[in-house]
Design an enzyme around this catalytic site. Structure first.
Site, PDB file in Angstrom:
ATOM      1  N   GLY A 157      11.631  -8.330   1.899  1.00 36.19           N
ATOM      2  CA  GLY A 157      10.545  -8.950   2.660  1.00 36.19           C
ATOM      3  C   GLY A 157      10.479 -10.444   2.388  1.00 36.19           C
ATOM      4  O   GLY A 157      10.773 -10.883   1.283  1.00 36.19           O
ATOM      5  N   ASP A 197       4.189  -9.575  -4.381  1.00 34.00           N
ATOM      6  CA  ASP A 197       3.573  -8.493  -5.156  1.00 34.00           C
ATOM      7  C   ASP A 197       3.491  -8.788  -6.662  1.00 34.00           C
ATOM      8  O   ASP A 197       2.736  -8.124  -7.370  1.00 34.00           O
ATOM      9  CB  ASP A 197       4.361  -7.188  -4.963  1.00 34.00           C
ATOM     10  CG  ASP A 197       4.471  -6.791  -3.499  1.00 34.00           C
ATOM     11  OD1 ASP A 197       3.584  -7.166  -2.715  1.00 34.00           O
ATOM     12  OD2 ASP A 197       5.459  -6.119  -3.142  1.00 34.00           O
ATOM     13  N   ARG A 246       2.177  -3.218  -2.882  1.00 31.50           N
ATOM     14  CA  ARG A 246       2.903  -1.972  -3.163  1.00 31.50           C
ATOM     15  C   ARG A 246       2.202  -1.182  -4.268  1.00 31.50           C
ATOM     16  O   ARG A 246       1.016  -0.954  -4.189  1.00 31.50           O
ATOM     17  CB  ARG A 246       4.365  -2.268  -3.518  1.00 31.50           C
ATOM     18  CG  ARG A 246       5.161  -2.762  -2.343  1.00 31.50           C
ATOM     19  CD  ARG A 246       6.618  -2.457  -2.508  1.00 31.50           C
ATOM     20  NE  ARG A 246       7.141  -3.028  -3.744  1.00 31.50           N
ATOM     21  CZ  ARG A 246       8.328  -2.770  -4.245  1.00 31.50           C
ATOM     22  NH1 ARG A 246       9.140  -1.954  -3.594  1.00 31.50           N
ATOM     23  NH2 ARG A 246       8.729  -3.317  -5.348  1.00 31.50           N
ATOM     24  N   ARG A 282     -17.405  -1.909   7.121  1.00 30.85           N
ATOM     25  CA  ARG A 282     -16.353  -2.446   7.979  1.00 30.85           C
ATOM     26  C   ARG A 282     -15.082  -2.620   7.148  1.00 30.85           C
ATOM     27  O   ARG A 282     -15.150  -2.864   5.945  1.00 30.85           O
ATOM     28  CB  ARG A 282     -16.754  -3.795   8.568  1.00 30.85           C
ATOM     29  CG  ARG A 282     -17.894  -3.701   9.572  1.00 30.85           C
ATOM     30  CD  ARG A 282     -17.476  -2.994  10.858  1.00 30.85           C
ATOM     31  NE  ARG A 282     -18.521  -3.022  11.864  1.00 30.85           N
ATOM     32  CZ  ARG A 282     -19.512  -2.145  11.987  1.00 30.85           C
ATOM     33  NH1 ARG A 282     -19.640  -1.149  11.107  1.00 30.85           N
ATOM     34  NH2 ARG A 282     -20.389  -2.254  12.974  1.00 30.85           N
TER      35      ARG A 282
HETATM   36  O1  F6P Z   1       6.933  -6.308  -1.039  1.00 29.99           O
HETATM   37  C1  F6P Z   1       6.220  -7.167  -0.233  1.00 29.99           C
HETATM   38  C2  F6P Z   1       5.423  -6.403   0.782  1.00 29.99           C
HETATM   39  O2  F6P Z   1       4.729  -7.339   1.580  1.00 29.99           O
HETATM   40  C3  F6P Z   1       4.486  -5.348   0.214  1.00 29.99           C
HETATM   41  O3  F6P Z   1       3.324  -5.917  -0.334  1.00 29.99           O
HETATM   42  C4  F6P Z   1       4.279  -4.480   1.420  1.00 29.99           C
HETATM   43  O4  F6P Z   1       3.934  -3.148   1.072  1.00 29.99           O
HETATM   44  C5  F6P Z   1       5.629  -4.505   2.070  1.00 29.99           C
HETATM   45  O5  F6P Z   1       6.277  -5.671   1.645  1.00 29.99           O
HETATM   46  C6  F6P Z   1       5.593  -4.494   3.571  1.00 29.99           C
HETATM   47  O6  F6P Z   1       6.882  -4.407   4.026  1.00 29.99           O
HETATM   48  P1  F6P Z   1       7.319  -4.637   5.534  1.00 29.99           P
HETATM   49  O7  F6P Z   1       7.279  -6.098   5.791  1.00 29.99           O
HETATM   50  O8  F6P Z   1       8.691  -4.092   5.587  1.00 29.99           O
HETATM   51  O9  F6P Z   1       6.344  -3.899   6.381  1.00 29.99           O
END
Ligand code: F6P
Length: 367
Positions: free
Chosen positions: A12, A145, A189, A285
């Protein structure tokens, strides 16, 4: 002929990637290191796998001023694992194959002497496996993260916390105006770093993180303490990987080909229902911040950390410190063995001073 160092970004994206790339280019563009050429593989190793290869020269012109830009100019993916590479069969189904030998052959054909792999734990696991097969790899850790071992921080984390805190502050004023409970879901995560830091920075009433499974009745009690004669408000930060006692995180297996991670996200809505079922009478909300936490300009601290990491990676190439990852430890930029960095996941320690301080500030973890 110039020696070649190949740079790639995997997994990511995260604010600060471009600042690392720029620093590497500046490192090799100055002084005695001019006999090196910096190449960038487009979309992690997929650029090297492409026919013809999608590999570009990174130089002063195409990296000028990019440190302020979010994302990565050489693109990224979390689907191009060289050891489990997805290949489509004639009947449309997919099979994963090991393409690491093919990759090494292509790197040799390119004349690459060293690889700088900028990525999170998945990417650094690939780095270690390639190192074990003889590739001269150096890892640079990135992730919002902050869940990578062997480094105190990763760049991108502080920007994500800033973005989340800015949103949290906005939610506080509207929560107060409407006597509402606001649930704000953040990424992270299986680690609660973003949630914990945002809760402390913003002054949350409740912070729910994966490391401390919550008891819904305790959360309702805490919310009730915030209301008198129907008036009051409460702001909750929930990590996407948070889970109830005796329950599990809200995650799905991705249907995307080659995507190995579980997909988290959306727990704010499940938690909202749990609160109502447990007797919470307030209006509730939900806000899911999602990928806004990963986009946009890196804050100054992340630009600095990313730049230091880039320069250190350049030095490690010259010193032939392969099989290692750049890290920050006790305020020093150091190199650590890749195998140590990927050995374990970095959770928030429940006995840490940060947790103790948060509790002293009146933040409930729902336990
Ligand atoms: O690892 C970074 C992160 O943004 C996490 O916090 C999140 O769960 C994940 O990547 C989201 O991944 P993607 O961009 O593949 O949806």
């Amino acid at each position: 002929m110039k020696k070649k160092v190949l740079v790639l970004t995997g997994g990511g994206d995260c604010p600060g990637l471009n600042a690392v790339i720029r620093a590497i280019v500046k490192f090799f563009g100055n002084g005695n290191e001019k006999d090196w050429q910096v190449l960038g593989s487009i979309e992690a190793f997929n650029g090297v796998f492409a026919d013809p290869m999608e590999v570009i020269e990174l130089n002063g012109s195409n990296t000028a001023g990019i440190h302020v830009k979010g994302g990565t100019i050489i693109k990224t993916t979390n689907k191009g694992h060289p050891f489990n590479y997805p290949i489509q069969n004639a009947d449309g189904t997919w099979t994963e194959i090991d393409r690491s030998d093919d990759l090494i052959e292509r790197l040799n054909k390119l004349g690459v002497e060293a690889v700088i792999n900028i990525g999170g734990d998945g990417s650094q696991t690939i780095s270690q496996k390639l190192f074990e097969k003889g590739v001269n790899v150096i890892g640079v850790p990135k992730t919002i993260d902050n869940d990578l071992s062997s480094t105190d921080f990763t760049f991108g984390f502080r920007t994500a916390v800033q973005i989340a805190t800015d949103s949290f502050d906005k939610l506080v004023t509207t929560a107060e105006s409407h006597d509402r409970v606001m649930i704000m879901e953040v990424m992270g995560r299986d680690a609660g770093w973003i949630a914990l830091h945002t809760a402390i920075a913003g002054g949350a009433e409740v912070c729910l993180i994966p490391e401390i499974p919550y008891d819904i009745d305790k959360v309702v009690n805490r919310i009730n303490q915030r209301y008198k004669n129907g008036r009051g408000f409460a702001n909750i930060v929930i990590a996407e990987g948070a889970k109830p006692k005796d329950g599990h995180a809200y995650a799905q297996k991705s249907q995307e080909v080659g995507y190995e991670n579980r997909r988290l996200g959306g727990i704010a809505f499940r938690f909202s229902e749990e609160l109502k079922a447990a007797g919470c009478k307030a209006d509730i909300r939900e806000t899911v911040l999602g990928h806004t936490q990963r986009g946009g300009t890196p804050i100054a601290d992340d630009r600095v950390l990313a730049t230091l990491f880039g320069i250190k990676a350049g030095q490690m190439v010259l010193n032939q410190e392969f099989g290692k990852m750049v890290a920050i430890k006790n305020n020093s930029i150091v190199s650590v063995p890749l195998k140590d960095a990927i050995k374990e996941y970095k959770f928030v320690r429940t006995d840490s001073f940060e947790i103790e301080a948060a509790r002293r500030m009146g933040i409930s973890f729902g336990d």
